[in-house]
Design a protein around this motif. Structure first.
Motif, PDB file in Angstrom:
ATOM      1  N   LEU A  24       0.815  -1.216   0.000  1.00 45.34           N
ATOM      2  CA  LEU A  24       0.000   0.000   0.000  1.00 45.34           C
ATOM      3  C   LEU A  24       0.849   1.267   0.000  1.00 45.34           C
ATOM      4  N   TRP A  25       1.932   1.271   0.780  1.00 46.97           N
ATOM      5  CA  TRP A  25       2.647   2.514   1.038  1.00 46.97           C
ATOM      6  C   TRP A  25       4.102   2.514   0.556  1.00 46.97           C
ATOM      7  N   LEU A  26       4.836   1.438   0.824  1.00 49.41           N
ATOM      8  CA  LEU A  26       6.257   1.452   0.473  1.00 49.41           C
ATOM      9  C   LEU A  26       6.479   1.469  -1.030  1.00 49.41           C
ATOM     10  N   ASP A  27       5.768   0.628  -1.761  1.00 46.07           N
ATOM     11  CA  ASP A  27       5.987   0.563  -3.211  1.00 46.07           C
ATOM     12  C   ASP A  27       5.784   1.906  -3.895  1.00 46.07           C
ATOM     13  N   PRO A  28       4.656   2.604  -3.654  1.00 49.25           N
ATOM     14  CA  PRO A  28       4.508   3.913  -4.309  1.00 49.25           C
ATOM     15  C   PRO A  28       5.490   4.963  -3.797  1.00 49.25           C
ATOM     16  N   LEU A  29       5.916   4.854  -2.533  1.00 45.70           N
ATOM     17  CA  LEU A  29       6.938   5.787  -2.036  1.00 45.70           C
ATOM     18  C   LEU A  29       8.271   5.538  -2.725  1.00 45.70           C
ATOM     19  N   LEU A  30       8.653   4.279  -2.859  1.00 51.66           N
ATOM     20  CA  LEU A  30       9.902   3.957  -3.554  1.00 51.66           C
ATOM     21  C   LEU A  30       9.841   4.384  -5.009  1.00 51.66           C
ATOM     22  N   ASP A  31       8.665   4.325  -5.592  1.00 51.74           N
ATOM     23  CA  ASP A  31       8.505   4.719  -6.995  1.00 51.74           C
ATOM     24  C   ASP A  31       8.403   6.227  -7.157  1.00 51.74           C
ATOM     25  N   GLY A  32       8.219   6.956  -6.032  1.00 51.91           N
ATOM     26  CA  GLY A  32       8.147   8.413  -6.098  1.00 51.91           C
ATOM     27  C   GLY A  32       6.822   8.954  -6.568  1.00 51.91           C
ATOM     28  N   THR A  33       5.777   8.128  -6.530  1.00 47.73           N
ATOM     29  CA  THR A  33       4.467   8.599  -7.001  1.00 47.73           C
ATOM     30  C   THR A  33       3.639   9.229  -5.893  1.00 47.73           C
ATOM     31  N   ILE A  34       3.993   8.975  -4.630  1.00 45.67           N
ATOM     32  CA  ILE A  34       3.337   9.652  -3.510  1.00 45.67           C
ATOM     33  C   ILE A  34       4.413  10.159  -2.564  1.00 45.67           C
ATOM     34  N   ARG A  35       3.987  10.981  -1.581  1.00 50.28           N
ATOM     35  CA  ARG A  35       4.903  11.422  -0.537  1.00 50.28           C
ATOM     36  C   ARG A  35       4.238  11.173   0.823  1.00 50.28           C
ATOM     37  N   SER A  36       4.978  11.442   1.893  1.00 53.95           N
ATOM     38  CA  SER A  36       4.489  11.111   3.227  1.00 53.95           C
ATOM     39  C   SER A  36       4.940  12.173   4.216  1.00 53.95           C
ATOM     40  N   CYS A  37       4.405  12.095   5.432  1.00 51.72           N
ATOM     41  CA  CYS A  37       4.827  13.010   6.486  1.00 51.72           C
ATOM     42  C   CYS A  37       4.984  12.220   7.784  1.00 51.72           C
ATOM     43  N   PHE A  38       5.557  12.881   8.799  1.00 49.94           N
ATOM     44  CA  PHE A  38       5.863  12.230  10.072  1.00 49.94           C
ATOM     45  C   PHE A  38       5.270  13.075  11.182  1.00 49.94           C
ATOM     46  N   GLY A  39       4.210  12.564  11.816  1.00 52.58           N
ATOM     47  CA  GLY A  39       3.487  13.335  12.827  1.00 52.58           C
ATOM     48  C   GLY A  39       4.064  13.107  14.214  1.00 52.58           C
ATOM     49  N   MET A  40       4.975  14.006  14.646  1.00 49.10           N
ATOM     50  CA  MET A  40       5.598  13.841  15.945  1.00 49.10           C
ATOM     51  C   MET A  40       5.377  15.060  16.842  1.00 49.10           C
ATOM     52  N   THR A  41       5.901  16.214  16.439  1.00 52.41           N
ATOM     53  CA  THR A  41       5.906  17.394  17.310  1.00 52.41           C
ATOM     54  C   THR A  41       4.491  17.821  17.689  1.00 52.41           C
ATOM     55  N   GLU A  42       4.305  18.123  18.982  1.00 53.16           N
ATOM     56  CA  GLU A  42       3.002  18.529  19.492  1.00 53.16           C
ATOM     57  C   GLU A  42       3.096  19.870  20.208  1.00 53.16           C
ATOM     58  N   PRO A  43       1.996  20.634  20.215  1.00 52.48           N
ATOM     59  CA  PRO A  43       2.022  21.959  20.847  1.00 52.48           C
ATOM     60  C   PRO A  43       1.896  21.917  22.364  1.00 52.48           C
ATOM     61  N   GLU A  44       1.492  20.784  22.917  1.00 51.23           N
ATOM     62  CA  GLU A  44       1.252  20.734  24.359  1.00 51.23           C
ATOM     63  C   GLU A  44       1.810  19.435  24.924  1.00 51.23           C
ATOM     64  N   GLY A  45       2.062  19.441  26.232  1.00 52.61           N
ATOM     65  CA  GLY A  45       2.561  18.238  26.886  1.00 52.61           C
ATOM     66  C   GLY A  45       2.404  18.337  28.384  1.00 52.61           C
ATOM     67  N   LYS A  46       2.690  17.241  29.062  1.00 55.35           N
ATOM     68  CA  LYS A  46       2.530  17.194  30.515  1.00 55.35           C
ATOM     69  C   LYS A  46       3.565  18.040  31.226  1.00 55.35           C
ATOM     70  N   VAL A  47       4.805  17.931  30.774  1.00 49.42           N
ATOM     71  CA  VAL A  47       5.895  18.532  31.531  1.00 49.42           C
ATOM     72  C   VAL A  47       5.953  20.027  31.302  1.00 49.42           C
ATOM     73  N   ALA A  48       6.477  20.736  32.276  1.00 50.19           N
ATOM     74  CA  ALA A  48       6.620  22.177  32.172  1.00 50.19           C
ATOM     75  C   ALA A  48       8.018  22.550  32.613  1.00 50.19           C
ATOM     76  N   GLY A  49       8.338  23.806  32.417  1.00 51.19           N
ATOM     77  CA  GLY A  49       9.649  24.263  32.841  1.00 51.19           C
ATOM     78  C   GLY A  49      10.479  24.706  31.658  1.00 51.19           C
ATOM     79  N   PHE A  50      11.188  25.802  31.815  1.00 48.97           N
ATOM     80  CA  PHE A  50      11.931  26.421  30.726  1.00 48.97           C
ATOM     81  C   PHE A  50      12.968  25.471  30.146  1.00 48.97           C
ATOM     82  N   THR A  51      13.694  24.763  30.993  1.00 42.43           N
ATOM     83  CA  THR A  51      14.751  23.891  30.508  1.00 42.43           C
ATOM     84  C   THR A  51      14.193  22.790  29.617  1.00 42.43           C
TER      85      THR A  51
END
Length: 561
Positions: free
Chosen positions: A376-403
């Motif tokens: 479904l995904w690897l073959d068309p990516l290897l062929d360059g016919t589709i692209r993808s993204c990586f959903g990691m960074t989030e605007p909020e989280g449990k931890v706080a503190g400047f550091t």
């Protein structure tokens, strides 16, 4: 074909009626009894017809169904003929095993070309020539036809120049022309015919030529092993079939000689080709790209990109990022200078299908994906016919503190654009590269997964070709701290996925690739084949994604280049 009958009651089986073509089938590559001038014309006609065959519009002829898998042609062929050999093996032949392993390690070199109609057994003796003219009237023996790499057919047609002469007694078409001075007898050299094909087809074959020649030797060894096995069981069609066992080893030796001489994994040779391609094809197009990126069409795909990608494919410079341990051609240290050369232009990496985040995503799918995920995904990516993204960074989280918030800067290690320090000081962003801070959720609900969350700086999500998101989230909040998180594969057109806005990086929007804020609201996807490597495996996936696919270079370091 005049007619096809699928009614078994007529003859007891299905049959078809073919056109009768009156002509010559030339089984001896020496072409005895034919004049010098006509010999040359016959060989060159064979190559001309091959280029026309490869130019056929498969879709227009309704032939799409002959192959459901368009990618990884040579890898699939090596696997297929390896299984064929194993099924008919009668004794251990170490040279055959060595050739098989070498091909498995180098097959991706042959996966880099644009797919087309492939005959599968294109040889001089599978052509019908005009009774008196050096003109092909028909191509026969199509049972191996598929969609694949055109260089496979070219190598099949010319392996006779390399094949052991002993093969004549079993299959004449396998054997080499025995005439010592080919030119004086009118037969073009192998090099001349390869050059003719390259000129007519506008494809470079020589970069991958040794791999396909070695593959043809391996396939012939597998076929001959089958001939020998059938002879032992009393089912051989040739009276000489029992002599084919020795030929199996001869073809394996031929394949290994080609492999030993080729050094096809020579990184310096490929690096030189990458740098030349950048100079000749990429840099001259930058002005056009920047004009497009500054226009009101900048969120559309820059039209020349697809043409550049096709040129890179034809040059054998495609998917160079694939790690050697996954069948690629290069180690990290060998690939790094190539990545640096590509990175000297903002458009360079994509031209070679070596750009983030696709490379990291493809590597994970290549290492850990199921067969269905790869289809479904690897073959068309290897062929360059589709692209993808990586959903990691989030605007909020449990931890706080400047550091802790400053820790978000390390997000670049996961292939995600760095957040400007000023933005960090104004936001509640956390180090999403530390998965324990993730707040997005992945909930199993019977046969489905329910996904909720919000992702920032999702590189590539703005691209109109983006079809897949590798989404990071908490899948089991009760598990041990570093086993709570997973990656799931989410189609970008799934209901509840919304690309809300483009975010800039140091003032640039990087159109059309972009860095998006993406909302995932009550997204439902099938449970089957959605988890990558299963539930709770993010830590394993994380460590593997930081490999050769993340060799990047700054885009403007071209001084002295």
């Amino acid at each position: 074909m005049h007619a096809f009958c699928d009614d078994d009651s007529v003859l007891g089986y299905k049959f078809f009626i073919m056109e009768y073509v009156k002509g010559r089938v030339l089984t001896d590559p020496d072409l005895p009894g034919i004049g010098v001038k006509e010999r040359s014309a016959i060989y060159r006609e064979m190559i001309r017809v091959l280029t026309e065959l490869h130019a056929v519009d498969v879709h227009a002829l309704g032939l799409d169904s002959i192959s459901h898998n368009r990618g990884n042609y040579l890898s699939r062929q090596v696997s297929r003929w390896g299984r064929q050999y194993e099924a008919s093996k009668t004794t251990e032949l170490p040279r055959v095993e060595s050739l098989s392993r070498w091909l498995q390690a180098n097959a991706t070199l042959g996966d880099s070309y644009q797919s087309c109609l492939v005959h599968g057994d294109y040889r001089l003796d599978n052509l019908i020539f005009h009774p008196t003219e050096p003109r092909v009237l028909a191509v026969i023996d199509w049972e191996l036809a598929t969609i694949g790499n055109p260089i496979a057919d070219l190598a099949t047609s010319l392996i006779c120049y390399r094949a052991p002469a002993e093969a004549r007694r079993v299959v004449p078409g396998f054997s080499t022309p025995v005439l010592r001075n080919l030119r004086d007898h009118g037969i073009p050299s192998e090099e001349e015919l390869v050059a003719q094909y390259e000129e007519l087809a506008m494809v470079e074959a020589r970069t991958v030529w040794p791999v396909f020649l070695a593959f043809c030797a391996f396939r012939n060894a597998s076929i001959l092993q089958g001939v020998y096995w059938r002879a032992l069981n009393g089912n051989a069609a040739s009276e000489n079939a029992l002599g084919s066992q020795s030929l199996v080893e001869l073809f394996a030796d031929l394949g290994m000689r080609i492999a030993d001489e080729a050094n096809v994994s020579g990184a310096q040779v490929v690096l030189n080709k990458v740098e030349a391609f950048m100079l000749e094809e990429v840099y001259p197009m930058e002005e056009s790209f920047f004009a497009h990126a500054s226009s009101d069409q900048r969120w559309e795909v820059w039209p020349p990109m697809e043409e550049l990608k096709e040129k890179a494919k034809r040059s054998g410079l495609w998917n160079l990022w694939i790690p050697k341990d996954l069948g690629g051609r290069f180690t990290n240290s060998e690939y790094a200078p190539m990545a640096a050369a590509m990175g000297r232009s903002v458009i360079g990496p994509e031209v070679f299908n070596c750009s983030a985040p696709d490379t990291g995503n493809m590597e994970l799918l290549l290492r850990f994906g199921t067969e269905e995920q790869k289809r479904l995904w690897l073959d068309p990516l290897l062929d360059g016919t589709i692209r993808s993204c990586f959903g990691m960074t989030e605007p909020e989280g449990k931890v706080a503190g400047f550091t802790v918030r400053l820790g978000s800067l390390v997000a670049v290690a996961f292939g995600v654009a760095m957040l400007p320090l000023r933005s960090l000081l104004r936001s509640s962003s956390v180090a999403s590269s530390d998965a324990t801070n993730l707040q997005s959720t992945i909930t199993i609900a019977r046969a489905q997964l329910k996904v909720d969350g919000r992702k920032w700086w999702t590189s590539g999500a703005m691209d109109p070709r983006c079809r897949l998101c590798l989404f990071l989230g908490v899948s089991d909040p009760t598990a041990e701290r570093h086993r709570r998180h997973s990656i799931v594969l989410i189609p970008m057109d799934a209901e509840g996925v919304e690309v809300e806005r483009s975010l800039s990086v140091y003032g640039f929007d990087d159109a059309p690739h972009g860095h998006a804020e993406v909302a995932f609201r009550n997204v439902h996807i099938p449970l089957k084949d959605s988890f990558l490597l299963g539930q709770g495996t993010l830590e394993i996936l994380d460590s593997n994604r930081r490999g050769s696919s993340h060799c990047f270079s700054g885009g403007w370091n071209r001084k002295g280049f």
